[in-house]
Motif scaffolding. Structure first.
Motif, mmCIF file in Angstrom:
data_model
loop_
_atom_site.group_PDB
_atom_site.id
_atom_site.type_symbol
_atom_site.label_atom_id
_atom_site.label_comp_id
_atom_site.label_asym_id
_atom_site.label_seq_id
_atom_site.Cartn_x
_atom_site.Cartn_y
_atom_site.Cartn_z
ATOM 1 N N PHE A 6 0.822 -1.204 0.000
ATOM 2 C CA PHE A 6 0.000 0.000 0.000
ATOM 3 C C PHE A 6 0.862 1.262 0.000
ATOM 4 N N VAL A 7 1.894 1.277 0.828
ATOM 5 C CA VAL A 7 2.760 2.454 0.889
ATOM 6 C C VAL A 7 3.460 2.676 -0.449
ATOM 7 N N LEU A 8 3.943 1.612 -1.066
ATOM 8 C CA LEU A 8 4.617 1.744 -2.348
ATOM 9 C C LEU A 8 3.649 2.169 -3.445
ATOM 10 N N LEU A 9 2.399 1.770 -3.323
ATOM 11 C CA LEU A 9 1.394 2.240 -4.273
ATOM 12 C C LEU A 9 1.244 3.754 -4.182
ATOM 13 N N VAL A 10 1.167 4.264 -2.962
ATOM 14 C CA VAL A 10 1.075 5.713 -2.769
ATOM 15 C C VAL A 10 2.306 6.402 -3.347
ATOM 16 N N GLU A 11 3.466 5.770 -3.185
ATOM 17 C CA GLU A 11 4.717 6.354 -3.671
ATOM 18 C C GLU A 11 4.829 6.250 -5.190
ATOM 19 N N ASP A 12 4.421 5.113 -5.754
ATOM 20 C CA ASP A 12 4.560 4.883 -7.198
ATOM 21 C C ASP A 12 3.498 5.584 -8.028
ATOM 22 N N GLU A 13 2.300 5.706 -7.478
ATOM 23 C CA GLU A 13 1.171 6.266 -8.225
ATOM 24 C C GLU A 13 0.534 7.419 -7.455
ATOM 25 N N PRO A 14 1.292 8.471 -7.178
ATOM 26 C CA PRO A 14 0.746 9.550 -6.328
ATOM 27 C C PRO A 14 -0.489 10.223 -6.914
ATOM 28 N N GLU A 15 -0.533 10.411 -8.238
ATOM 29 C CA GLU A 15 -1.682 11.105 -8.817
ATOM 30 C C GLU A 15 -2.929 10.214 -8.820
ATOM 31 N N LEU A 16 -2.748 8.926 -9.080
ATOM 32 C CA LEU A 16 -3.905 8.027 -9.013
ATOM 33 C C LEU A 16 -4.431 7.961 -7.585
ATOM 34 N N TYR A 17 -3.521 7.950 -6.621
ATOM 35 C CA TYR A 17 -3.928 7.914 -5.216
ATOM 36 C C TYR A 17 -4.691 9.194 -4.854
ATOM 37 N N ARG A 18 -4.154 10.343 -5.248
ATOM 38 C CA ARG A 18 -4.819 11.615 -4.959
ATOM 39 C C ARG A 18 -6.181 11.673 -5.642
ATOM 40 N N PHE A 19 -6.255 11.160 -6.859
ATOM 41 C CA PHE A 19 -7.517 11.148 -7.588
ATOM 42 C C PHE A 19 -8.560 10.298 -6.863
ATOM 43 N N ALA A 20 -8.145 9.134 -6.389
ATOM 44 C CA ALA A 20 -9.076 8.249 -5.677
ATOM 45 C C ALA A 20 -9.636 8.941 -4.443
ATOM 46 N N TYR A 21 -8.766 9.590 -3.680
ATOM 47 C CA TYR A 21 -9.236 10.268 -2.471
ATOM 48 C C TYR A 21 -10.068 11.493 -2.803
ATOM 49 N N ALA A 22 -9.702 12.222 -3.841
ATOM 50 C CA ALA A 22 -10.473 13.406 -4.219
ATOM 51 C C ALA A 22 -11.867 13.027 -4.690
#
Length: 219
Positions: free
Chosen positions: A115-131
């Motif tokens: 999960f942490v590496l996902l946040v690190e590798d795909e920061p924009e996808l992660y931000r998009f999901a939360y937004a």
């Protein structure tokens, strides 16, 4: 013999139009998938504020083409969120959760690291999901991912306890507690990066293992 407009020459009673309809349905499905892939790339490039114009550029088409396959941007966002969940988030997390590990601590570490590496590798996808979480009347990717991962973790915990003849009533509470802890800490970390990713993984693993290991029977 006169052949009617919907009669097949090969004797098949099904109308020839059925084949065309099936091909058209498959074409639309494939084209829609291509546009969703382009939208994912647009999110990677532009972040949560991506526009339909960004998707059109990424796909090499006009906005008019986009709206032939999606009624509005909300429907496109829903499709992108589903793709992120099915192709990015859940395969990583559920795959690590199901993998055989040396012990409980190693399994927790692997899932947390994923999960942490996902946040690190795909920061924009992660931000998009939360937004996109909590949109009125629309699917919530964050909540759906929580349910999937917590459900899988609860099932594993329940199996361990049941095999040892111990009560299983608390497994869902424990599973959501671990998932929520990791998610909230990783969300804080995504905006601050106060510690290196590897150190965050170790800190969260220590906290999660400190609770669960004492509650579970030996593997």
């Amino acid at each position: 013999m006169t052949v009617g407009p919907r009669q097949r020459l090969d004797g098949d009673p099904r109308p020839a139009a059925d084949g065309r309809r099936a091909r058209w349905t498959e074409h639309r499905r494939a084209r829609r998938e291509e546009l969703v892939a382009a939208a994912v790339e647009a999110v990677r490039a532009a972040g949560p504020g991506f526009a339909v114009d960004d998707v059109a550029r990424a796909a090499g088409v006009s906005k008019t083409v986009i709206y032939r396959y999606f009624t509005d941007k909300d429907e496109l966002v829903d499709a992108v969120l589903e793709r992120i969940s099915s192709a990015v988030l859940l395969p990583r997390l559920l795959g690590e959760l199901a993998a055989e590990r040396r012990d409980d601590v190693e399994r927790l570490r692997a899932v947390i690291a994923a999960f942490v590496l996902l946040v690190e590798d795909e920061p924009e996808l992660y931000r998009f999901a939360y937004a996109s979480a909590g949109r009125a009347g629309r699917p919530d990717l964050v909540a759906a991912t929580e349910r999937e991962v917590a459900g899988a973790l609860a099932a594993l915990l329940g199996e361990r306890l049941a095999a040892a003849g111990r009560p299983t009533g608390a497994v869902t509470t424990w599973a959501y507690g671990v998932v929520g802890m990791v998610q909230l800490a990783a969300h804080w970390w995504s905006g601050t990066r106060e510690v290196p990713a590897a150190e965050l993984v170790e800190q969260l693993t220590a906290l999660a293992a400190g609770g669960l290991v004492g509650l579970l029977p030996p593997a």
